[in-house]
Design a protein around this motif. Structure first.
Motif, short mmCIF file in Angstrom:
data_model
loop_
_atom_site.label_atom_id
_atom_site.label_comp_id
_atom_site.label_asym_id
_atom_site.label_seq_id
_atom_site.Cartn_x
_atom_site.Cartn_y
_atom_site.Cartn_z
N ILE A 113 53.86 43.48 54.04
CA ILE A 113 54.32 44.78 54.54
C ILE A 113 54.21 45.82 53.43
CG2 ILE A 113 56.35 46.07 55.33
CD1 ILE A 113 57.18 43.45 56.83
N GLU A 114 54.69 45.49 52.23
CA GLU A 114 54.58 46.40 51.09
C GLU A 114 53.12 46.68 50.76
OE1 GLU A 114 56.77 44.76 47.81
OE2 GLU A 114 58.62 44.61 49.00
N PHE A 115 52.29 45.66 50.85
CA PHE A 115 50.87 45.80 50.58
C PHE A 115 50.24 46.80 51.56
CE2 PHE A 115 46.47 44.53 51.29
CZ PHE A 115 45.98 44.44 49.99
N SER A 116 50.55 46.65 52.85
CA SER A 116 50.00 47.56 53.88
C SER A 116 50.46 48.99 53.67
CB SER A 116 50.42 47.09 55.27
OG SER A 116 49.86 45.83 55.54
N GLU A 117 51.70 49.16 53.21
CA GLU A 117 52.20 50.51 52.93
C GLU A 117 51.50 51.12 51.71
OE1 GLU A 117 56.40 49.85 52.56
OE2 GLU A 117 56.69 49.73 54.74
N LYS A 118 51.25 50.30 50.70
CA LYS A 118 50.60 50.80 49.49
C LYS A 118 49.11 51.10 49.72
CE LYS A 118 49.89 49.83 44.60
NZ LYS A 118 50.18 48.95 43.47
N TYR A 119 48.44 50.31 50.57
CA TYR A 119 47.00 50.46 50.82
C TYR A 119 46.73 50.67 52.31
CZ TYR A 119 46.61 48.55 46.10
OH TYR A 119 46.73 48.34 44.76
N PRO A 120 47.16 51.79 52.88
CA PRO A 120 46.97 51.99 54.32
C PRO A 120 45.49 52.12 54.72
CG PRO A 120 47.77 54.00 53.30
CD PRO A 120 47.84 52.93 52.26
N LYS A 121 44.62 52.48 53.78
CA LYS A 121 43.19 52.60 54.09
C LYS A 121 42.40 51.39 53.60
CE LYS A 121 43.22 57.62 53.98
NZ LYS A 121 42.68 58.81 53.35
N GLY A 122 43.09 50.36 53.19
CA GLY A 122 42.42 49.14 52.75
C GLY A 122 41.92 48.36 53.95
N ILE A 123 40.62 48.18 54.05
CA ILE A 123 40.05 47.48 55.19
C ILE A 123 39.87 46.00 54.91
CG2 ILE A 123 37.95 47.29 56.60
CD1 ILE A 123 37.78 50.32 56.50
N SER A 124 39.49 45.68 53.69
CA SER A 124 39.28 44.28 53.35
C SER A 124 39.69 44.02 51.91
CB SER A 124 37.81 43.88 53.55
OG SER A 124 37.00 44.47 52.57
N ILE A 125 39.79 42.75 51.58
CA ILE A 125 40.10 42.31 50.22
C ILE A 125 38.90 41.50 49.75
CG2 ILE A 125 41.62 40.88 48.83
CD1 ILE A 125 43.83 41.50 50.93
N THR A 126 38.42 41.80 48.56
CA THR A 126 37.25 41.14 48.01
C THR A 126 37.67 40.17 46.92
OG1 THR A 126 35.89 43.09 48.45
CG2 THR A 126 35.05 41.52 46.83
N SER A 127 37.10 38.98 46.98
CA SER A 127 37.34 37.96 45.96
C SER A 127 36.01 37.65 45.30
CB SER A 127 37.92 36.71 46.63
OG SER A 127 38.10 35.69 45.69
N LEU A 128 36.03 37.45 43.99
CA LEU A 128 34.82 37.18 43.23
C LEU A 128 34.99 35.93 42.38
CD1 LEU A 128 34.40 40.83 41.95
CD2 LEU A 128 32.82 39.70 43.53
N SER A 129 33.89 35.26 42.12
CA SER A 129 33.90 34.16 41.16
C SER A 129 33.60 34.72 39.78
CB SER A 129 32.81 33.14 41.53
OG SER A 129 31.52 33.68 41.30
#
Length: 171
Positions: A113-129
């Motif tokens: 919930i806090e994450f969604s409030e902090k990043y309301p325009k975040g569409i995806s999360i990227t993970s890298l090796s």
């Protein structure tokens, strides 16, 4: 005297010709992400780009990689496997065409919930090796995954080559 100079030159090795591993990692990550930003309807459409601050990698069959990237050198793949045995902190400064943040994934409902409030325009999360390089530092392998919800995502291993000091995705 000549023997000492030759020994020092060979001790430096080709890896030092293009800077440190961290410098090359930043160049590869930046080239890969900036190229993906050009793809229509990319998973990187959100603002800012959200990158997990620890590395991640899912194992892939060696034969598949060699079939997909015929010019892939064995030492590139071996370095990739070795460097990705354990997750590592990812905090390298990047040169991206959009703002980005390194994030830790929330571990409970309140965190999301806090994450969604902090990043309301975040569409995806990227993970890298971490990135595997060959000895000449002109080939790179990197795993990239996108998560955009419980039933949305994509993961790919990218093979990049450096030509004239510019990294580009080959396959």
């Amino acid at each position: 005297m000549l023997l000492v100079v030759l020994s020092l030159i060979s001790a430096c090795g080709k890896n030092d010709l293009h800077g440190s591993r961290a410098t090359e990692e930043a160049a590869v990550y930046s080239a890969l992400i900036n190229e993906q930003l050009e793809v229509p309807f990319s998973y990187l459409m959100g603002d800012p780009i959200l990158i997990v601050n620890s590395t991640d990698y899912e194992s892939v069959d060696d034969d598949y990689l060699y079939d997909s990237a015929p010019s892939l050198k064995r030492d590139t793949l071996e370095d990739f496997k070795e460097i990705n045995k354990e997750s590592q902190l990812l905090d390298i400064p990047l040169s991206l065409n959009k703002p980005y943040d390194y994030i830790s994934l929330p571990n409970d409902d309140n965190g999301w919930i806090e994450f969604s409030e902090k990043y309301p325009k975040g569409i995806s999360i990227t993970s890298l090796s971490k990135i595997g390089f060959n000895k000449e530092f002109d080939q790179a392998l990197v795993y990239m995954a996108y998560y955009c919800g419980n039933e949305c995502g994509l993961d790919t291993i990218y093979f990049l080559v450096r030509e004239a000091d510019i990294w580009r995705v080959e396959s």
